[in-house]
Design a protein around this motif. Structure first.
Motif, PDB file in Angstrom:
ATOM      1  N   ALA A 243      -6.182   0.652  -1.854  1.00 52.50           N
ATOM      2  CA  ALA A 243      -5.122   0.295  -2.806  1.00 52.50           C
ATOM      3  C   ALA A 243      -3.785  -0.040  -2.155  1.00 52.50           C
ATOM      4  N   SER A 244      -3.556   0.421  -0.935  1.00 58.22           N
ATOM      5  CA  SER A 244      -2.301   0.141  -0.248  1.00 58.22           C
ATOM      6  C   SER A 244      -2.566   0.091   1.248  1.00 58.22           C
ATOM      7  N   GLN A 245      -2.115  -0.973   1.884  1.00 57.81           N
ATOM      8  CA  GLN A 245      -2.310  -1.112   3.327  1.00 57.81           C
ATOM      9  C   GLN A 245      -1.209  -1.971   3.920  1.00 57.81           C
ATOM     10  N   THR A 246      -0.901  -1.680   5.163  1.00 63.20           N
ATOM     11  CA  THR A 246       0.064  -2.464   5.916  1.00 63.20           C
ATOM     12  C   THR A 246      -0.600  -2.865   7.218  1.00 63.20           C
ATOM     13  N   LEU A 247      -0.524  -4.154   7.541  1.00 66.93           N
ATOM     14  CA  LEU A 247      -1.096  -4.608   8.789  1.00 66.93           C
ATOM     15  C   LEU A 247      -0.138  -5.544   9.487  1.00 66.93           C
TER      16      LEU A 247
ATOM     17  N   TYR B 268      -0.407  -4.092  -1.739  1.00 65.09           N
ATOM     18  CA  TYR B 268      -0.542  -2.902  -2.576  1.00 65.09           C
ATOM     19  C   TYR B 268      -0.880  -3.264  -4.014  1.00 65.09           C
ATOM     20  N   GLN B 269      -1.673  -2.397  -4.631  1.00 64.22           N
ATOM     21  CA  GLN B 269      -2.124  -2.584  -6.009  1.00 64.22           C
ATOM     22  C   GLN B 269      -1.216  -1.804  -6.956  1.00 64.22           C
ATOM     23  N   LEU B 270      -0.751  -2.462  -8.011  1.00 64.99           N
ATOM     24  CA  LEU B 270      -0.042  -1.822  -9.113  1.00 64.99           C
ATOM     25  C   LEU B 270      -0.843  -2.084 -10.377  1.00 64.99           C
ATOM     26  N   ASN B 271      -0.447  -1.467 -11.484  1.00 63.10           N
ATOM     27  CA  ASN B 271      -1.153  -1.699 -12.751  1.00 63.10           C
ATOM     28  C   ASN B 271      -1.119  -3.160 -13.178  1.00 63.10           C
ATOM     29  N   THR B 272      -0.111  -3.877 -12.741  1.00 66.58           N
ATOM     30  CA  THR B 272       0.074  -5.272 -13.165  1.00 66.58           C
ATOM     31  C   THR B 272      -0.503  -6.290 -12.192  1.00 66.58           C
TER      32      THR B 272
ATOM     33  N   GLY C   1       7.507  -7.979  -3.048  1.00 67.72           N
ATOM     34  CA  GLY C   1       7.013  -7.900  -4.414  1.00 67.72           C
ATOM     35  C   GLY C   1       6.401  -9.177  -4.936  1.00 67.72           C
ATOM     36  N   VAL C   2       5.741  -9.935  -4.068  1.00 69.22           N
ATOM     37  CA  VAL C   2       5.135 -11.202  -4.479  1.00 69.22           C
ATOM     38  C   VAL C   2       3.777 -10.921  -5.131  1.00 69.22           C
ATOM     39  N   LEU C   3       3.577 -11.408  -6.342  1.00 69.54           N
ATOM     40  CA  LEU C   3       2.300 -11.274  -7.033  1.00 69.54           C
ATOM     41  C   LEU C   3       1.267 -12.166  -6.366  1.00 69.54           C
ATOM     42  N   CYS C   4       0.116 -11.592  -6.016  1.00 63.41           N
ATOM     43  CA  CYS C   4      -0.956 -12.341  -5.369  1.00 63.41           C
ATOM     44  C   CYS C   4      -1.920 -12.854  -6.434  1.00 63.41           C
ATOM     45  N   GLN C   5      -2.145 -14.151  -6.430  1.00 62.30           N
ATOM     46  CA  GLN C   5      -3.033 -14.782  -7.396  1.00 62.30           C
ATOM     47  C   GLN C   5      -4.069 -15.618  -6.655  1.00 62.30           C
TER      48      GLN C   5
END
Length: 102
Positions: A13-17, A31-35, A51-55
């Protein structure tokens, strides 16, 4: 133009590379959020996007003025759904394409 490279992600759910991209060091915080799934991007220790939404099949950087040496995109191998952490590295792959304004 150089072929896209796959950036390895894990189904967590959350990772940094930290990855080398075109002679630079990029730090990706995914990172995964509810949205949805989101990403923060740093280049050579400077935060350039947060905070960029990944689509699915949507370029993440999009503009050359950020100074990123290319762009990133998630691709769903089983359809056209937006990425979810549970399928990272399997169903959804993150690709890097070198070159400005890809």
């Amino acid at each position: 133009m150089i072929d896209p490279a796959v950036i390895p992600l894990s189904a967590v759910a959350s990772q940094t590379l930290t990855v080398p991209l075109s002679g630079h060091t990029a730090r990706l915080n995914v990172y995964q959020l509810n949205t949805g799934l989101f990403m923060d991007i740093s280049l050579d220790e400077a935060l350039i996007m947060a905070g960029v939404l990944c689509q699915d099949r949507t370029w993440i950087i999009r503009k050359a003025y950020y100074g990123f040496p290319g762009d990133l995109v998630f691709i769903d191998s089983q359809g056209t759904s937006d990425p979810d952490y549970s399928g990272l590295g399997d169903r959804w792959s993150l690709y890097y394409q070198e070159g400005q304004n890809v």
